[in-house]
Design an enzyme around this catalytic site. Structure first.
Site, PDB file in Angstrom:
ATOM      1  N   LYS A 154     -73.628 -42.028  23.891  1.00 30.63           N
ATOM      2  CA  LYS A 154     -73.860 -43.466  23.076  1.00 30.63           C
ATOM      3  C   LYS A 154     -72.883 -43.139  21.997  1.00 30.63           C
ATOM      4  O   LYS A 154     -72.631 -41.995  21.614  1.00 30.63           O
ATOM      5  CB  LYS A 154     -75.256 -43.744  22.446  1.00 30.63           C
ATOM      6  N   GLN A 192     -80.623 -43.042  27.193  1.00 30.66           N
ATOM      7  CA  GLN A 192     -79.540 -43.355  28.157  1.00 30.66           C
ATOM      8  C   GLN A 192     -79.832 -42.544  29.181  1.00 30.66           C
ATOM      9  O   GLN A 192     -79.418 -42.917  30.500  1.00 30.66           O
ATOM     10  CB  GLN A 192     -78.396 -43.483  27.642  1.00 30.66           C
ATOM     11  N   LYS A 197     -82.391 -43.801  31.468  1.00 27.65           N
ATOM     12  CA  LYS A 197     -82.411 -45.010  31.950  1.00 27.65           C
ATOM     13  C   LYS A 197     -81.345 -45.071  32.769  1.00 27.65           C
ATOM     14  O   LYS A 197     -81.568 -45.702  34.325  1.00 27.65           O
ATOM     15  CB  LYS A 197     -81.715 -45.907  30.923  1.00 27.65           C
ATOM     16  N   GLY A 215     -70.342 -51.987  25.597  1.00 28.47           N
ATOM     17  CA  GLY A 215     -70.569 -52.613  24.312  1.00 28.47           C
ATOM     18  C   GLY A 215     -72.261 -52.128  24.007  1.00 28.47           C
ATOM     19  O   GLY A 215     -72.963 -51.640  24.770  1.00 28.47           O
ATOM     20  N   ASP A 216     -72.631 -52.607  22.961  1.00 25.78           N
ATOM     21  CA  ASP A 216     -73.937 -52.780  22.518  1.00 25.78           C
ATOM     22  C   ASP A 216     -74.044 -53.569  21.200  1.00 25.78           C
ATOM     23  O   ASP A 216     -73.058 -54.449  21.023  1.00 25.78           O
ATOM     24  CB  ASP A 216     -74.343 -51.175  22.117  1.00 25.78           C
TER      25      ASP A 216
HETATM   26  P1  NDP Z   1     -75.630 -58.345  19.954  1.00 26.96           P
HETATM   27  O1  NDP Z   1     -74.896 -57.625  18.877  1.00 26.96           O
HETATM   28  O2  NDP Z   1     -74.904 -59.333  20.747  1.00 26.96           O
HETATM   29  O3  NDP Z   1     -76.756 -58.936  19.168  1.00 26.96           O
HETATM   30  C1  NDP Z   1     -77.951 -58.464  18.409  1.00 26.96           C
HETATM   31  C2  NDP Z   1     -78.928 -59.321  17.989  1.00 26.96           C
HETATM   32  O4  NDP Z   1     -79.978 -58.641  17.359  1.00 26.96           O
HETATM   33  C3  NDP Z   1     -78.373 -60.209  16.930  1.00 26.96           C
HETATM   34  O5  NDP Z   1     -79.264 -61.566  17.115  1.00 26.96           O
HETATM   35  C4  NDP Z   1     -78.683 -59.589  15.623  1.00 26.96           C
HETATM   36  O6  NDP Z   1     -78.859 -60.510  14.450  1.00 26.96           O
HETATM   37  C5  NDP Z   1     -79.979 -59.035  16.151  1.00 26.96           C
HETATM   38  N1  NDP Z   1     -80.123 -57.974  15.200  1.00 26.96           N
HETATM   39  C6  NDP Z   1     -79.263 -56.609  15.321  1.00 26.96           C
HETATM   40  N2  NDP Z   1     -79.725 -55.931  14.191  1.00 26.96           N
HETATM   41  C7  NDP Z   1     -80.827 -56.294  13.538  1.00 26.96           C
HETATM   42  C8  NDP Z   1     -81.816 -55.810  12.546  1.00 26.96           C
HETATM   43  N3  NDP Z   1     -81.428 -54.537  12.106  1.00 26.96           N
HETATM   44  N4  NDP Z   1     -82.553 -56.773  12.285  1.00 26.96           N
HETATM   45  C9  NDP Z   1     -82.831 -57.989  12.895  1.00 26.96           C
HETATM   46  N5  NDP Z   1     -82.120 -58.786  13.671  1.00 26.96           N
HETATM   47  C10 NDP Z   1     -81.332 -57.655  14.129  1.00 26.96           C
HETATM   48  O7  NDP Z   1     -76.458 -57.023  20.671  1.00 26.96           O
HETATM   49  P2  NDP Z   1     -76.921 -57.112  21.960  1.00 26.96           P
HETATM   50  O8  NDP Z   1     -77.512 -58.366  22.421  1.00 26.96           O
HETATM   51  O9  NDP Z   1     -75.913 -56.422  23.024  1.00 26.96           O
HETATM   52  O10 NDP Z   1     -78.059 -56.060  21.944  1.00 26.96           O
HETATM   53  C11 NDP Z   1     -79.493 -56.284  21.453  1.00 26.96           C
HETATM   54  C12 NDP Z   1     -80.155 -54.881  21.812  1.00 26.96           C
HETATM   55  O11 NDP Z   1     -80.055 -54.670  23.357  1.00 26.96           O
HETATM   56  C13 NDP Z   1     -80.147 -53.729  21.228  1.00 26.96           C
HETATM   57  O12 NDP Z   1     -81.179 -52.873  20.993  1.00 26.96           O
HETATM   58  C14 NDP Z   1     -79.032 -52.900  22.500  1.00 26.96           C
HETATM   59  O13 NDP Z   1     -79.020 -51.637  22.201  1.00 26.96           O
HETATM   60  C15 NDP Z   1     -79.849 -53.415  23.310  1.00 26.96           C
HETATM   61  N6  NDP Z   1     -79.143 -53.280  24.804  1.00 26.96           N
HETATM   62  C16 NDP Z   1     -77.943 -53.944  24.989  1.00 26.96           C
HETATM   63  C17 NDP Z   1     -77.268 -53.762  26.019  1.00 26.96           C
HETATM   64  C18 NDP Z   1     -76.202 -54.647  26.379  1.00 26.96           C
HETATM   65  O14 NDP Z   1     -75.514 -54.468  27.756  1.00 26.96           O
HETATM   66  N7  NDP Z   1     -75.414 -55.437  25.365  1.00 26.96           N
HETATM   67  C19 NDP Z   1     -77.866 -52.983  27.441  1.00 26.96           C
HETATM   68  C20 NDP Z   1     -79.047 -52.308  27.091  1.00 26.96           C
HETATM   69  C21 NDP Z   1     -79.456 -52.519  25.899  1.00 26.96           C
HETATM   70  P3  NDP Z   1     -77.726 -60.416  13.531  1.00 26.96           P
HETATM   71  O15 NDP Z   1     -76.575 -61.054  14.228  1.00 26.96           O
HETATM   72  O16 NDP Z   1     -78.133 -61.582  12.411  1.00 26.96           O
HETATM   73  O17 NDP Z   1     -77.532 -59.044  12.927  1.00 26.96           O
HETATM   74  O1  2IT Z   2     -78.094 -49.542  26.047  1.00 28.14           O
HETATM   75  C1  2IT Z   2     -77.528 -49.887  26.748  1.00 28.14           C
HETATM   76  O2  2IT Z   2     -77.691 -49.266  28.168  1.00 28.14           O
HETATM   77  C2  2IT Z   2     -76.074 -50.510  26.864  1.00 28.14           C
HETATM   78  N1  2IT Z   2     -75.707 -50.774  25.730  1.00 28.14           N
HETATM   79  C3  2IT Z   2     -75.152 -50.613  28.042  1.00 28.14           C
HETATM   80  C4  2IT Z   2     -74.297 -49.359  28.160  1.00 28.14           C
HETATM   81  C5  2IT Z   2     -73.297 -49.417  29.440  1.00 28.14           C
HETATM   82  O3  2IT Z   2     -72.548 -48.390  29.471  1.00 28.14           O
HETATM   83  O4  2IT Z   2     -73.200 -50.621  30.084  1.00 28.14           O
END
Ligand code: NDP
Ligand code: 2IT
Length: 453
Positions: free
Chosen positions: A133, A118, A121, A172-173
């Site tokens: 985080k 982070q 980024k 969130g994450d």
């Molecule tokens: P969500 O919780 O909304 O979705 C996560 C997705 O990934 C679900 O489909 C979930 O499936 C799947 N998943 C999670 N863990 C596993 C696992 N161990 N094995 C297989 N599938 C898995 O999270 P986000 O979409 O917010 O985050 C997804 C990725 O993006 C993460 O790496 C996060 O760090 C990254 N990210 C998120 C940001 C954000 O703004 N939200 C910003 C930048 C990066 P299931 O429901 O079955 O667990």
């Molecule tokens: O991994 C990421 O960049 C995030 N989960 C978003 C972090 C944020 O502060 O919006």
């Protein structure tokens, strides 16, 4: 591709041996550090001023690691105990900023890797944000809304004293979406008796920003389009494999469709769906409701549509595609998957998730000169719009959707330019090296300016 000379390798090996010894068992953290250090080492060794100031040694040591107990009560009256953390890694460029993850796999290593990524980024976004985080080893799946509420309230009862709009601003994450953000924010207000822009990803009604929900997925697609445009191509007409079906995956799919691409996969931890004819708008709406409102499984999507195949316990990387967007979790695409993708003629990989590739997979794409955007560049749209949410909160105004989206597109374009500036090779751009050096340089120069702190 990056070729390390003997001196660089020696420097890298020595550095990593020390890091592993000081942080035993933190394998995800080791992986994230090694990826950055192997990229920056040749450049770092040319700059004596950084070496003398021991910038590398300092930047891998978190400012502080906060760890706390989270006790809460289930609907049945049972007492549960979880572990919560906030890693405030580096605030050189601004207040600590980064998401919260609720997932059973969360531990100190996972959160340290995420907080470390982070830093760079956030540096790439050009906005004043440090790296952090947090999260908990809590499994929200199968829990009622009231249980999640009680968990969030207990979590914030401790976290509130460590955060603030000019100190540390969580978001969130994985496992932390709009429902959890509302519970967390309400508890912060209750403990502090004041409204503050202390969390981002808030709903529009109480200080959220337009486009924050969509920003990570949209940004990942904008970045991919920038990479393709740079080699005279575009997403229009391309076949895209996406993993995940959470926040990032859904809005990556939506933007890819809008840009004329054919999205053929989505997934969750139960398996992946193959949509032979390409995802359409009605199906995307179904998936969004399934995941955002009903918290259902991706297999239910295949049950609803005959033309959609469900592949249990499998990942989507075996399907024919030109573009891959891993949007689920870390290390979800390994060397075998990378070989298969290359065999199928993949052109570009744009990471929506954080560190979704194993080190071996990333090296393979580098060797084969596949356009590979690391998450710290291609998923920076989420935190960038979080930064814009903070700006709007400070001014007590809300920008219209078009304004935020325009700023997001500009930020993604500028991150792409920085990657070219530091990662251009003859006939190719090494985006991993470009992003790491560009992100690192700003932090390192500012640390030098601050002196010994
Ligand atoms: P969500 O919780 O909304 O979705 C996560 C997705 O990934 C679900 O489909 C979930 O499936 C799947 N998943 C999670 N863990 C596993 C696992 N161990 N094995 C297989 N599938 C898995 O999270 P986000 O979409 O917010 O985050 C997804 C990725 O993006 C993460 O790496 C996060 O760090 C990254 N990210 C998120 C940001 C954000 O703004 N939200 C910003 C930048 C990066 P299931 O429901 O079955 O667990
Ligand atoms: O991994 C990421 O960049 C995030 N989960 C978003 C972090 C944020 O502060 O919006």
């Amino acid at each position: 591709m990056l070729v390390l000379k003997t001196a660089h390798l020696k420097g890298l090996d020595q550095f990593m041996a020390g890091l592993r010894q000081r942080n035993p068992h933190e394998t995800e953290f080791h992986q994230a550090v090694e990826e950055v250090v192997e990229s920056v080492m040749p450049w770092y060794l040319q700059h004596e001023e950084y070496r003398k100031a021991r910038i590398l040694e300092r930047v891998v040591e978190p400012d502080r690691v906060l760890s706390f107990r989270v006790t809460w009560e289930t609907d049945d009256g049972d007492i549960e105990v979880n572990r919560g953390w906030r890693i405030q890694f580096n605030h050189t460029l601004g207040p600590y900023k980064g998401g919260l993850r609720f997932h059973p796999t969360v531990d100190q290593s996972v959160l340290k890797f995420l907080a470390f990524e982070q830093i760079f980024k956030n540096s790439l976004t050009g906005l004043p944000m440090g790296g952090a985080k947090g999260g908990a080893n809590f499994e929200p799946k199968g829990r009622s809304d009231r249980e999640v509420m009680r968990f969030c309230q207990s979590f914030m009862s401790e976290l509130h004293r460590h955060i603030g709009e000019d100190v540390d601003i969580p978001a969130g994450d994985i496992g932390v979406g709009s429902r959890e953000i509302s519970y967390l924010f309400a508890q912060y207000m209750r403990m502090q008796n004041r409204w503050a822009g202390v969390i981002t990803g808030k709903s529009l009604a109480y200080g959220g920003s337009a486009v924050r929900t969509e920003a990570t997925g949209y940004g990942c697609v904008y970045f991919c389009e920038n990479m393709l445009n740079h080699v005279g191509s575009s997403l229009s007409g391309k076949t895209v494999a996406i993993s995940g079906s959470g926040n990032v995956a859904i809005y990556a799919a939506e933007k890819a469709l809008q840009m004329g691409a054919k999205v053929v996969t989505l997934s969750d931890s139960g398996g992946f769906v193959f949509i032979k004819d390409g995802l359409n708008e009605a199906q995307l709406k179904f998936v969004r409701q399934l995941k955002e409102q009903r918290r259902g499984r991706i297999s239910e999507f295949a049950e609803r549509y005959k033309a959609v195949e469900f592949h249990p316990s499998a990942r989507p990387w075996g399907v024919n595609c030109q573009i891959a967007m891993p949007c689920a979790t870390q290390n979800e695409l390994d060397a075998k998957d990378a070989k298969t993708l290359c065999g199928n003629g993949v052109m570009a990989v744009s990471e929506g998730a954080n560190m979704p590739l194993t080190a071996e997979a990333a090296h393979l794409f580098a060797e084969r000169k596949v356009l590979h955007a690391p998450g710290k560049a291609s998923n920076a749209g989420g935190v960038a719009v979080s930064g814009l949410e903070q700006s709007q909160n400070s001014q007590r105004i809300s920008w219209p959707r078009e304004e935020v989206d325009r700023r997001l597109q500009t930020i993604m374009f500028e991150i792409h330019q920085q990657c070219i500036q530091h990662g251009a090779e003859i006939g190719h751009v090494d985006y991993v090296t470009g992003a790491n050096i560009a992100g690192f340089k700003k932090v390192a120069d500012t640390m030098l300016a601050y002196g010994v702190v």
